[in-house]
Design a protein around this motif. Structure first.
Motif, PDB file in Angstrom:
ATOM      1  N   ASP A 256     -23.254  21.333 -30.090  1.00  9.67           N
ATOM      2  CA  ASP A 256     -23.275  20.471 -31.262  1.00  9.67           C
ATOM      3  C   ASP A 256     -23.891  19.157 -30.765  1.00  9.67           C
ATOM      4  N   ILE A 257     -24.101  18.211 -31.675  1.00  6.87           N
ATOM      5  CA  ILE A 257     -24.840  16.998 -31.264  1.00  6.87           C
ATOM      6  C   ILE A 257     -24.261  16.383 -29.989  1.00  6.87           C
ATOM      7  N   ASP A 258     -22.926  16.224 -29.971  1.00  5.97           N
ATOM      8  CA  ASP A 258     -22.338  15.545 -28.810  1.00  5.97           C
ATOM      9  C   ASP A 258     -21.790  16.517 -27.762  1.00  5.97           C
ATOM     10  N   THR A 259     -22.015  17.806 -27.929  1.00  5.73           N
ATOM     11  CA  THR A 259     -21.538  18.773 -26.914  1.00  5.73           C
ATOM     12  C   THR A 259     -22.654  19.768 -26.574  1.00  5.73           C
ATOM     13  N   SER A 285     -31.255  19.072 -32.657  1.00  6.37           N
ATOM     14  CA  SER A 285     -31.223  17.887 -31.790  1.00  6.37           C
ATOM     15  C   SER A 285     -31.208  18.230 -30.301  1.00  6.37           C
ATOM     16  N   GLY A 286     -31.015  19.503 -29.989  1.00  6.18           N
ATOM     17  CA  GLY A 286     -30.945  19.877 -28.579  1.00  6.18           C
ATOM     18  C   GLY A 286     -32.242  20.437 -28.018  1.00  6.18           C
ATOM     19  N   GLY A 321     -18.822  24.355 -27.035  1.00  5.54           N
ATOM     20  CA  GLY A 321     -19.298  23.127 -27.680  1.00  5.54           C
ATOM     21  C   GLY A 321     -19.718  23.311 -29.126  1.00  5.54           C
TER      22      GLY A 321
END
Ligand SMILES: NC(=O)C1=CN([C@@H]2O[C@H](COP(=O)(O)OP(=O)(O)OC[C@H]3O[C@@H](n4cnc5c(N)ncnc54)[C@H](O)[C@@H]3O)[C@@H](O)[C@H]2O)[C@@H](O)CC1
Ligand SMILES: [K+]
Length: 496
Positions: A256-259, A285-286, A321
């Motif tokens: 996910d965005i932060d994981t 985003s990754g 994540g």
């Protein structure tokens, strides 16, 4: 794979060996004691240390008496024996060893009452009070004695098992000898492999006393011990005309965005464990991170997942994540309704399944759930001790016809057929975020490579722990990225 036995089965193995080797019971005890002393003397080189052996009056105590005689013969100069004389009953093996010890100048003290221990000081305490015969909570006087022994300084070593601990099953109480080292006979006892033993055992070592292995392997026990040889036997050799298609295609749905790191770790571990192709289905985003870090791994956008023919993937894992969003849940529902091969569920995928019993009951046959203890309890309800959890795990693995990989120091793998494999490898240096993601990537990679599911899990779990253990000898903590780097080298090494 070695069978692990409970106390009852170990006694039958003793008995079978005595009758069929054949070897008199007293001689088997001599062999066990000799093996103990040999192992002890490799570590305790100083023969001038004071050694006190506390002996119960049954066969664990019989071992203790024989150990005293053999240490004395081995020129340990200051050995004495305390016979814990709280009951009249002794075994014939104890009696015979007492007579033999009385022929030496080892001093023997009869302890009638725990109070008499006051002021005792010794460099080494050997605990031979109770062995695997313990069948109920310790009587008051034994509890008082063990509490006093635990307060003494000096190295504490148990013969076969710390006194007061049952070989398997719930503890009777919390008064148990606290051993720095346990030298145990033939097999680790089941309780050594569970976190309940942590306050009582710092380290244990198994020594072979020549019990009949054929008998042990034919004993009906659901418990197995995975060790190195099982893995090298199972790893496939790569052949001359093999190509990337031979080694399958693993789809990783994670991040996910932060994981995003979790997704990258899972994907890299899949690739390095040998799957022919690895695709990461991550949020947009990754992409930059994925392309920059892992050029070998392909990208599948989350938006395209619904329109993708999932059958082209030889394995799918989901969860690291991932987050517990509605989108994540929708993906799981989609997967379960369209993909009929086993899926590896980890981390947030498990948390999503935990909130929807109906969804959990629909996971494909032979899927793999990889919870740690907290995730396990979220899935199957709160448990207050390991043995209740084990009982649930056996039941759920059979009910869901799936594998449950319960992650711990000695990770347990429960199978749909009612077996439980304990993994022998691992290290506390592996206690760090991201380690589970690496394992998930490894398991699904081996499944993608067409290993039978059970073998894929066993190989992945062992290798993961084995590499962590090797690095843990040099590193205080093992970063998951370091572990991943070693995977292809260690697989190669184990096979050659
Ligand atoms: N030939 C053999 O049988 C061999 C036995 N060996 C040793 O023998 C040990 C097992 O010996 P035993 O089966 O005699 O049992 P232990 O020496 O473990 O003593 C347990 C006995 O104490 C009594 N007891 C159980 N719980 C108690 C409690 N809470 N409070 C007070 N008394 C209690 C019971 O009578 C039970 O049989 C093994 O752990 C191992 O050290 C080894 O020498 C290998 C060979
Ligand atoms: K003991």
């Amino acid at each position: 794979m070695l069978k692990l036995l409970n106390a009852e089965q170990t006694k039958l193995a003793d008995q079978y060996t005595i009758e069929n080797e054949p070897i008199p019971s007293l001689e088997l005890m001599e062999r066990a004691s000799y093996t103990f002393v040999k192992t002890f003397s490799e570590r305790f080189l100083d023969k001038k240390k004071t050694i006190t052996i506390f002996c119960g009056k049954r066969n664990n105590g019989g071992d203790g008496l024989a150990i005293a005689r053999l240490l004395h013969q081995d020129r340990y100069e200051f050995v004495d024996v305390v016979i814990v004389d709280f009951s009249d009953k002794s075994t014939p093996e104890f009696d015979a060893n007492l007579i033999a010890l009385q022929q030496t100048d080892v001093s023997i003290f009869y302890l009638k009452n725990p109070e008499e221990l006051e002021g005792k000081q010794t460099d080494v305490i050997i605990d031979a009070i109770f062995g695997i015969g313990l069948s109920r909570e310790l009587d008051q006087s034994y509890q008082q004695l063990i509490e006093k022994l635990n307060l003494l300084s000096g190295k504490k070593i148990s013969v076969d098992i710390p006194s007061g601990m049952p070989s398997e099953g719930r503890l009777y109480g919390n008064v148990i000898f606290k051993a720095d080292w346990v030298i145990t006979f033939q097999r680790p006892k089941l309780n050594f492999l569970l976190p309940l033993s942590a306050p009582y055992i710092k380290e244990w070592k198994v020594v072979n006393i020549g019990l009949n292995e054929h008998f042990i392997e034919n004993t009906a026990s659901p418990y197995y011990w995975i060790w190195k040889k099982d893995i090298s036997d199972h790893i496939k050799v790569r052949k001359s005309f093999d190509h990337k298609g031979t080694y399958g295609h693993n789809l990783i749905i994670a991040g996910d965005i932060d994981t995003m790191g979790a997704a990258l770790l899972t994907a890299e571990s899949s690739m390095k464990s040998g799957s022919g192709l690895t695709t990461a289905c991550i949020p947009q985003s990754g992409i930059t991170a994925l392309n920059a870090r892992l050029p070998e791994v392909m990208y599948l956008s989350r938006e395209n997942l619904d329109n993708t023919d999932l059958d082209k993937y030889s394995s799918i894992c989901i969860g690291p994540g991932l987050g517990k969003t509605e989108e994540a849940k929708a993906i799981i529902i989609h997967l379960i309704s369209t993909y009929k091969k086993p899926i590896v569920f980890d981390a947030d995928a498990l948390n999503i399944l935990a909130e929807d019993e109906n969804l959990l009951s629909q996971i494909p046959l032979h899927s793999i759930l990889t919870p740690h203890i907290k995730e396990f309890d979220r899935l199957f309800g709160e448990h207050h001790n390991c043995w209740d959890r084990i009982e649930t795990a056996f039941r759920q693995a059979q009910k869901l016809q799936s594998y449950i990989v319960l992650k711990n120091r000695y990770t347990m793998i429960f199978t749909p057929t009612g077996l439980c494999y304990f993994n022998s490898s691992g290290s506390p240096a592996m206690a760090i975020g991201g380690m589970g993601d690496v394992l998930t990537g490894m398991i699904s990679s081996f499944i993608a490579q067409d290993y039978p599911i059970e073998n894929a899990i066993i190989i992945a779990v062992f290798l993961h722990g084995y590499i962590g253990e090797q690095l843990g000898q040099k590193m205080y903590v093992v970063p998951p990225t370091k572990l991943i780097k070693q995977i292809p080298y260690v697989i190669k090494d184990l096979k050659s």
